[in-house]
Design a protein around this motif. Structure first.
Motif, mmCIF file in Angstrom:
data_model
loop_
_atom_site.group_PDB
_atom_site.id
_atom_site.type_symbol
_atom_site.label_atom_id
_atom_site.label_comp_id
_atom_site.label_asym_id
_atom_site.label_seq_id
_atom_site.Cartn_x
_atom_site.Cartn_y
_atom_site.Cartn_z
ATOM 1 N N GLU A 1 12.415 12.830 -32.822
ATOM 2 C CA GLU A 1 13.728 12.878 -33.459
ATOM 3 C C GLU A 1 14.114 11.522 -34.031
ATOM 4 O O GLU A 1 14.638 11.441 -35.160
ATOM 5 C CB GLU A 1 14.763 13.355 -32.438
ATOM 6 N N LEU A 2 13.874 10.465 -33.282
ATOM 7 C CA LEU A 2 14.187 9.120 -33.774
ATOM 8 C C LEU A 2 13.395 8.820 -35.032
ATOM 9 O O LEU A 2 13.942 8.265 -36.005
ATOM 10 C CB LEU A 2 13.880 8.087 -32.690
ATOM 11 N N GLN A 3 12.121 9.196 -35.051
ATOM 12 C CA GLN A 3 11.293 8.959 -36.222
ATOM 13 C C GLN A 3 11.830 9.727 -37.428
ATOM 14 O O GLN A 3 11.902 9.200 -38.540
ATOM 15 C CB GLN A 3 9.854 9.372 -35.940
ATOM 16 N N GLY A 4 12.225 10.991 -37.217
ATOM 17 C CA GLY A 4 12.766 11.787 -38.310
ATOM 18 C C GLY A 4 14.041 11.194 -38.877
ATOM 19 O O GLY A 4 14.239 11.147 -40.100
ATOM 20 N N LEU A 5 14.915 10.734 -38.009
ATOM 21 C CA LEU A 5 16.179 10.147 -38.461
ATOM 22 C C LEU A 5 15.956 8.845 -39.217
ATOM 23 O O LEU A 5 16.551 8.622 -40.284
ATOM 24 C CB LEU A 5 17.101 9.907 -37.265
ATOM 25 N N THR A 6 15.128 7.959 -38.682
ATOM 26 C CA THR A 6 14.919 6.662 -39.339
ATOM 27 C C THR A 6 14.115 6.812 -40.631
ATOM 28 O O THR A 6 14.341 6.071 -41.588
ATOM 29 C CB THR A 6 14.235 5.669 -38.386
ATOM 30 N N ASP A 7 13.185 7.771 -40.674
ATOM 31 C CA ASP A 7 12.456 8.020 -41.921
ATOM 32 C C ASP A 7 13.401 8.480 -43.022
ATOM 33 O O ASP A 7 13.211 8.146 -44.201
ATOM 34 C CB ASP A 7 11.375 9.093 -41.713
ATOM 35 N N THR A 8 14.431 9.254 -42.655
ATOM 36 C CA THR A 8 15.358 9.814 -43.644
ATOM 37 C C THR A 8 16.483 8.847 -43.992
ATOM 38 O O THR A 8 16.803 8.644 -45.174
ATOM 39 C CB THR A 8 15.967 11.129 -43.119
ATOM 40 N N TYR A 9 17.083 8.235 -42.986
ATOM 41 C CA TYR A 9 18.302 7.454 -43.216
ATOM 42 C C TYR A 9 18.110 5.950 -43.055
ATOM 43 O O TYR A 9 19.052 5.190 -43.296
ATOM 44 C CB TYR A 9 19.396 7.928 -42.248
ATOM 45 N N GLY A 10 16.917 5.532 -42.635
ATOM 46 C CA GLY A 10 16.667 4.119 -42.413
ATOM 47 C C GLY A 10 16.975 3.726 -40.975
ATOM 48 O O GLY A 10 17.658 4.450 -40.240
ATOM 49 N N VAL A 11 16.475 2.575 -40.579
ATOM 50 C CA VAL A 11 16.685 2.092 -39.214
ATOM 51 C C VAL A 11 18.148 1.748 -38.984
ATOM 52 O O VAL A 11 18.678 1.930 -37.881
ATOM 53 C CB VAL A 11 15.785 0.873 -38.932
ATOM 54 N N PHE A 12 18.811 1.260 -40.027
ATOM 55 C CA PHE A 12 20.220 0.888 -39.908
ATOM 56 C C PHE A 12 21.022 1.618 -40.982
ATOM 57 O O PHE A 12 21.328 1.057 -42.040
ATOM 58 C CB PHE A 12 20.394 -0.627 -40.049
ATOM 59 N N PRO A 13 21.364 2.890 -40.738
ATOM 60 C CA PRO A 13 22.124 3.651 -41.733
ATOM 61 C C PRO A 13 23.484 3.021 -41.995
ATOM 62 O O PRO A 13 24.070 2.359 -41.127
ATOM 63 C CB PRO A 13 22.281 5.025 -41.078
#
Length: 319
Positions: free
Chosen positions: A220-232
């Protein structure tokens, strides 16, 4: 976040669970409206009545396609045949909180057919990128937009009672329910969110500190950071999270402590924030409960809690 809604059909049959298994064998199509394309969100593109031996004479099941955000989105709709307007129960399945390819996960006609009632209308939105909808999976913000469009499309039937919407969501669908309740504060009477993904503002910090590679949380963390970046950005975080400031409907949160998809600690913190904001909210924690609360020690009590909450706030009994 894509777990099946094994509790929803018993709830909807009791108040109605959605198993998301199989299709509606032997469906025939009748009265299909002519499809057309339009840029108007919530506009009905087609409404096809499905018939099957399991469907009683007092019931109508439709496959609905409607326009939203530039996509042709699918939903199922059950409507009583008797004259009048009825409350609307919206059943919201889970999915991915980040961008992903088109998915075959979602509702079927069989799910909708198994949960008929003559007491209210039931709507099963698919969201963009799921099942028969066009587009790709886009996360919470888009799923909520699609749900609002679906409600608008259902209202075109003229069978929906004003200010009588009830939202029941599982996993990401719980976050969708919370988001839609904030967007339609005068229409939604009550919300139930089971194993809810409560938004990126709450989830991302926890995942950054606790998720490990090779686990579901790590995925889940990988999916979120791939989509929105490490620091959205703040705007991205807000768009992918419910806006509690505008939420008025009473909310029931159900969460298990053994959930490997949604951390119970995040749901507890979300609950505390709602209480601080003066919202009407109840949290029920199930020790050892898994995602979706499917186990024998949690499914029955969860069903009963959902049943009581929706009835308390005015949804009629199913039978």
């Amino acid at each position: 976040m894509r777990r099946r809604l094994s509790v929803i059909n018993r709830v909807l049959a009791g108040v109605m669970t959605v198993t998301l298994l199989g299709g509606l064998a032997g469906c025939s199509h009748a009265g299909a409206a002519t499809s057309h394309r339009s840029g108007h969100n919530g506009e009905v593109l087609s409404r096809t009545m499905l018939t099957n031996a399991a469907i009683r004479a007092s019931e109508r099941l439709y496959r609905l396609y409607y326009w939203c955000g530039g996509q042709r989105v699918e939903a199922y709709l059950t409507v009583p045949t008797k004259v009048g307007r009825f409350p609307l129960l919206v059943a919201l399945h889970g999915g991915s909180a980040w961008h992903a390819p088109h998915s075959g996960f979602g509702e079927t006609a069989a799910d909708a057919a198994s949960s008929f009632t003559s007491r209210y209308v039931t709507l099963y939105p698919e969201y963009q990128g799921y099942m028969g909808s066009t587009g790709s999976v886009r996360g919470l913000h888009t799923d909520a937009m699609d749900t609002v469009c679906a409600i608008r499309a259902a209202e075109v039937t003229g069978r929906i009672q004003a200010h009588a919407v009830y939202l029941l969501g599982y996993s990401l669908g719980g976050g969708v329910a919370l988001t839609v309740a904030g967007q339609l504060p005068e229409a939604v009477r009550a919300v139930v969110a089971v194993s809810p993904w409560v938004g990126m503002q709450e989830e991302l910090p926890w995942l950054k500190h606790h998720a490990h590679p090779g686990t579901i949380f790590g995925h889940e963390l990988q999916g979120l950071t791939d989509t929105y970046g490490v620091f959205p950005s703040r705007a991205q975080l807000a768009a992918q999270s419910p806006d509690l400031a505008v939420l008025k409907a009473p909310v029931l949160l159900l969460q298990g402590t053994a959930d490997t998809h949604v951390p119970y600690q995040v749901v507890e913190e979300f609950y505390r924030r709602m209480k601080t904001l003066g919202k009407v909210v109840r949290l029920i924690i199930f020790p050892g409960g898994h995602h979706g609360l499917h186990g024998p020690r949690s499914s029955g009590p969860a069903h009963d809690a959902i049943f009581r909450w929706l009835l308390h706030y005015g949804l009629p009994r199913a039978h």
